[in-house]
Write an enzyme that holds these catalytic residues in place. Structure first.
Site, PDB file in Angstrom:
ATOM      1  N   HIS A   1       4.077   1.326  -1.030  1.00  0.00           N
ATOM      2  CA  HIS A   1       3.927   2.369   0.109  1.00  0.00           C
ATOM      3  C   HIS A   1       2.943   2.051   1.036  1.00  0.00           C
ATOM      4  O   HIS A   1       1.992   1.275   0.854  1.00  0.00           O
ATOM      5  CB  HIS A   1       3.977   3.737  -0.472  1.00  0.00           C
ATOM      6  CG  HIS A   1       2.604   3.958  -1.477  1.00  0.00           C
ATOM      7  ND1 HIS A   1       2.745   3.329  -2.589  1.00  0.00           N
ATOM      8  CD2 HIS A   1       1.497   4.493  -1.098  1.00  0.00           C
ATOM      9  CE1 HIS A   1       1.428   3.772  -2.962  1.00  0.00           C
ATOM     10  NE2 HIS A   1       0.751   4.621  -2.248  1.00  0.00           N
ATOM     11  N   PHE A   2       3.148   2.629   2.481  1.00  0.00           N
ATOM     12  CA  PHE A   2       2.380   2.217   3.397  1.00  0.00           C
ATOM     13  C   PHE A   2       2.027   3.690   3.822  1.00  0.00           C
ATOM     14  O   PHE A   2       2.780   4.565   3.946  1.00  0.00           O
ATOM     15  CB  PHE A   2       3.068   1.454   4.344  1.00  0.00           C
ATOM     16  CG  PHE A   2       3.133   0.176   4.186  1.00  0.00           C
ATOM     17  CD1 PHE A   2       2.594  -0.720   4.776  1.00  0.00           C
ATOM     18  CD2 PHE A   2       4.370  -0.203   3.273  1.00  0.00           C
ATOM     19  CE1 PHE A   2       2.806  -2.218   4.725  1.00  0.00           C
ATOM     20  CE2 PHE A   2       4.626  -1.687   3.129  1.00  0.00           C
ATOM     21  CZ  PHE A   2       3.938  -2.642   3.522  1.00  0.00           C
TER      22      PHE A   2
ATOM     23  N   ASP B   1       3.062  13.211   3.264  1.00  0.00           N
ATOM     24  CA  ASP B   1       1.962  13.447   1.949  1.00  0.00           C
ATOM     25  C   ASP B   1       1.478  14.508   1.833  1.00  0.00           C
ATOM     26  O   ASP B   1       1.070  15.437   2.723  1.00  0.00           O
ATOM     27  CB  ASP B   1       0.822  12.499   2.464  1.00  0.00           C
ATOM     28  CG  ASP B   1       0.240  12.057   0.996  1.00  0.00           C
ATOM     29  OD1 ASP B   1      -0.059  12.975   0.218  1.00  0.00           O
ATOM     30  OD2 ASP B   1      -0.183  10.892   0.801  1.00  0.00           O
ATOM     31  N   ILE B   2       1.994  15.194   0.615  1.00  0.00           N
ATOM     32  CA  ILE B   2       1.444  16.600   0.241  1.00  0.00           C
ATOM     33  C   ILE B   2       0.278  16.716  -0.045  1.00  0.00           C
ATOM     34  O   ILE B   2      -0.633  17.730  -0.416  1.00  0.00           O
ATOM     35  CB  ILE B   2       2.692  17.377  -0.678  1.00  0.00           C
ATOM     36  CG1 ILE B   2       2.376  16.445  -2.050  1.00  0.00           C
ATOM     37  CG2 ILE B   2       3.862  17.305  -0.029  1.00  0.00           C
ATOM     38  CD1 ILE B   2       2.906  17.191  -3.378  1.00  0.00           C
TER      39      ILE B   2
ATOM     40  N   GLU C   1      -2.882   3.906  -6.312  1.00  0.00           N
ATOM     41  CA  GLU C   1      -2.458   5.099  -7.382  1.00  0.00           C
ATOM     42  C   GLU C   1      -1.099   4.871  -8.083  1.00  0.00           C
ATOM     43  O   GLU C   1      -1.078   5.511  -9.296  1.00  0.00           O
ATOM     44  CB  GLU C   1      -3.152   6.124  -7.014  1.00  0.00           C
ATOM     45  CG  GLU C   1      -4.436   6.376  -6.702  1.00  0.00           C
ATOM     46  CD  GLU C   1      -5.025   7.805  -6.424  1.00  0.00           C
ATOM     47  OE1 GLU C   1      -4.402   8.614  -6.493  1.00  0.00           O
ATOM     48  OE2 GLU C   1      -5.897   7.701  -6.060  1.00  0.00           O
TER      49      GLU C   1
END
Length: 170
Positions: free
Chosen positions: A132-133, A67-68, A127
């Site tokens: 997604h996990f 994750d960025i 969001e």
């Protein structure tokens, strides 16, 4: 596009804009035999390679990447390639590798404490409208996922009714 070309503050537009774009520009594309992707979906674009990512693992059913905008160092996303907004939209076979991959991520990052999180719907804090996990390491009290658990008193009669209703549907 390179990773350095990505914006530093956010990867995608504000949620109302993203939702409006998704609803008005949703055009499924065929990928492989069973995977359908939405043209406006940020995760579908990452899966297709249109947007670069720090890819950690990939197979024919899922992609895992860093994750960025992490809650802690090592915060990763595990994303089924089948596009669906909620968990109930994803075929079981597309979900079969999710937890084994999340487990391997936690092990590879030597995460002693971590959260595995999956949200469904805006009220549940989703969001991006693609299942997604999150695998979020919790190295200390200030980094990682911070949650409150507002437990409620249990009405045992209501709980028994719910138990019987749900068990009958399983």
């Amino acid at each position: 596009m390179e990773l350095s070309d990505l914006p530093t503050r956010t990867l995608f537009p504000p949620i109302p804009l993203l939702t409006r774009v998704y609803r008005t520009a949703h055009k499924p594309l065929q990928l492989g035999s069973n995977e359908i992707m939405a043209a406006a979906c940020i995760f579908c674009k990452i899966i297709k390679g249109d947007i670069p990512s720090f890819k950690l693992f990939e197979n024919d059913r899922l992609l895992a990447f860093l994750d960025i905008q992490p809650l802690s160092l090592g915060h990763a996303l595990v994303v089924p390639k089948h596009h669906g907004a909620k968990l109930t939209d994803i075929p079981d076979e597309s979900l079969s590798d999710i937890l084994p991959v999340a487990k391997k991520l936690a092990q590879a990052m030597n995460a002693e404490n971590y959260n595995i999180l999956q949200n469904n719907g805006r009220l549940a804090h989703q969001e991006v409208d693609h299942v997604h996990f999150h695998m979020i390491p919790k190295p200390n009290q200030t980094e990682g996922l911070g949650i409150e658990w507002p437990a409620q008193k249990t009405d045992m009669d209501k709980l028994k009714v719910l138990f019987n209703e749900v068990k009958a549907k399983m």
